[in-house]
Design an enzyme around this catalytic site. Sequence first.
Site, PDB file in Angstrom:
ATOM      1  N   SER A 213      -9.699   1.401   2.968  1.00  0.00           N
ATOM      2  CA  SER A 213      -8.914   2.187   2.042  1.00  0.00           C
ATOM      3  C   SER A 213      -7.845   1.390   1.291  1.00  0.00           C
ATOM      4  O   SER A 213      -7.334   1.872   0.285  1.00  0.00           O
ATOM      5  CB  SER A 213      -8.221   3.314   2.807  1.00  0.00           C
ATOM      6  OG  SER A 213      -7.327   2.773   3.771  1.00  0.00           O
TER       7      SER A 213
ATOM      8  N   SER B 141      -9.829  -0.956   7.095  1.00  0.00           N
ATOM      9  CA  SER B 141      -9.242  -0.815   5.760  1.00  0.00           C
ATOM     10  C   SER B 141      -8.502  -2.023   5.198  1.00  0.00           C
ATOM     11  O   SER B 141      -8.156  -2.025   4.023  1.00  0.00           O
ATOM     12  CB  SER B 141      -8.297   0.379   5.732  1.00  0.00           C
ATOM     13  OG  SER B 141      -9.041   1.533   5.502  1.00  0.00           O
TER      14      SER B 141
ATOM     15  N   LYS C 248       0.847  -1.202   0.000  1.00  0.00           N
ATOM     16  CA  LYS C 248       0.000   0.000   0.000  1.00  0.00           C
ATOM     17  C   LYS C 248       0.880   1.248   0.000  1.00  0.00           C
ATOM     18  O   LYS C 248       1.908   1.295   0.693  1.00  0.00           O
ATOM     19  CB  LYS C 248      -0.894  -0.023   1.247  1.00  0.00           C
ATOM     20  CG  LYS C 248      -1.923   1.080   1.317  1.00  0.00           C
ATOM     21  CD  LYS C 248      -2.774   0.938   2.588  1.00  0.00           C
ATOM     22  CE  LYS C 248      -3.899   1.953   2.647  1.00  0.00           C
ATOM     23  NZ  LYS C 248      -4.726   1.790   3.869  1.00  0.00           N
TER      24      LYS C 248
HETATM   25  N1  GLN Z   1     -13.460   4.028   6.517  1.00  0.00           N
HETATM   26  C1  GLN Z   1     -12.695   4.285   7.684  1.00  0.00           C
HETATM   27  C2  GLN Z   1     -12.165   5.710   7.686  1.00  0.00           C
HETATM   28  O1  GLN Z   1     -12.216   6.389   6.691  1.00  0.00           O
HETATM   29  C3  GLN Z   1     -11.609   3.290   7.852  1.00  0.00           C
HETATM   30  C4  GLN Z   1     -10.409   3.549   7.032  1.00  0.00           C
HETATM   31  C5  GLN Z   1      -9.191   2.817   7.503  1.00  0.00           C
HETATM   32  O2  GLN Z   1      -9.262   1.786   8.182  1.00  0.00           O
HETATM   33  N2  GLN Z   1      -8.044   3.360   7.157  1.00  0.00           N
HETATM   34  O3  GLN Z   1     -11.688   6.153   8.686  1.00  0.00           O
END
Ligand code: GLN
Length: 495
Positions: free
Chosen positions: A151, A175, A76
């Site tokens: 994400s 994510s 990532k």
């Molecule tokens: N959707 C969540 C957020 O935007 C989780 C994202 C994540 O785990 N990085 O905070």
Amino acid sequence: MSDPKTIIEAVDAIRSGKISAGELVTASLDRINQWEPHIHAFLELFNDTAVQQAKDIDGADNTTEQPLAGIPISIKDIICTSIGHTTAGSKILQNFRSPYDATVIMRLRRAGAIIIGKTNQDEFAMGASNEFSAYGPAYNPWDTSRVTGGSSGGSAASVASREVFASLGTDTGGSVRQPASFCSVVGLKPTYGRVSRFGIIAYASSLDQVGPFARTVKDCALVFATIAGQDPLDATTTPHPLGRYTEVCGQDITGLKIGLPKEYFSDQVNAQVSATVKTAVKQLEKLGATVKEISLPLTQFAVPTYYVIVKSEASTNLAKYDGLRYGQLAVEATSLLEQYLVGRGKYFGPEVKRSILMGTYTLSSGYIDAWYKQASKVRTLIRNEFAELFKEVDVIAGPVSPETAFPVGQKVDDPLAMYLADMLTDPASVAGLPAISVPCGFASVANATGNNVPIQLPVGLQLIAPHFAEEHLFQVAHAYEQSTDWHKQMPALPA
Ligand code: GLN
């Protein structure tokens, strides 16, 4: 040439001379060429260095000390690598090159893994669909009109399409688990403090964890075993002993107690998703586990608690992107204040700006008690509620996500709907607990393109364990996986 399906098979095939690391990398790059125009999982590829690394491994006398020797892995883009760029999916870091590797990258390299490239993601890991990537979304390999989840969407898509064997993502509120569920691969969010975050661009420091994606549970355990453990460069990592993560894959689960929280099967969860997960739980029962219904009444407060904490911490973590310390300089600015306004205004995307606005508010003088501190107290209550239940059960099971992969564009202008996508992943995050997503079948969904033929979309089973009990997750998830063939199903390359 053999065609290994898993890391375990590939490492064996390399060691016994049935395939070379060079062939494995070429096969991976070929898949990437075929799939990338459809899924946009990668932001940058390292073809030349990957080929060179493979040559080095093929030329080495002995790689038996390297558990991932020759294995192509994607990373990532929020994880710093000393090669290429590290943009975190943001325009503000478009030109950023990290001077060093993150600890997890150093550990992967030491284990012989080949870093193939950097994967697409929501900007600074804020999002649940990958649509907040400043470089355009990744698309779901099972239906390219749908999101990958986020994400870490590019990571999940790169593993699901078999471009790579494994990937590293980060999970703050879901994510890793949610995109793993949407793309039908295995994804782990480790216990908070289990994996080093040195060299990880921070979203929310009390929540972020690095987690692996893989095609099978045992592969996931192998990658996790490589990256887990204390790191002198990250004071939030703990000396807690490591588990026998790969060895527990294959151990019987007879007598293991599994709790099924009724709140994870509420009417907010798609009926087909609930039914698919319940069928998976029946399978665990057949394998010898005992299942009991439990209740986690504070589940409803996890999303608001999480979002107050995550956005507060994000607003402070993002202060350093001012064009001077980090981030692109706005050359047109004529004063320092203008530099902040123009640079941050131009190079941050909508969800990042929303985070800064929300987080600055919830931390501001006069409001911090009502918001951040209050949320921290609720967080303790949620943590305690889990701790109480873990006196009765070994593992908690439920869906990862209330729905299957949604159509691109459906939630991107509706922040609240996007936030609710992590209603079943935020609880474990807020409590710092380890949780895994394992493929558990497919739900039939109306086709987004409007014709009447329903399509089948992946569903993930989420297992949550007590702090540092990742062994339980691997043991249960592996037993389940091996008694089904969901992990063998692959998406078809679009025409
Ligand atoms: N959707 C969540 C957020 O935007 C989780 C994202 C994540 O785990 N990085 O905070």
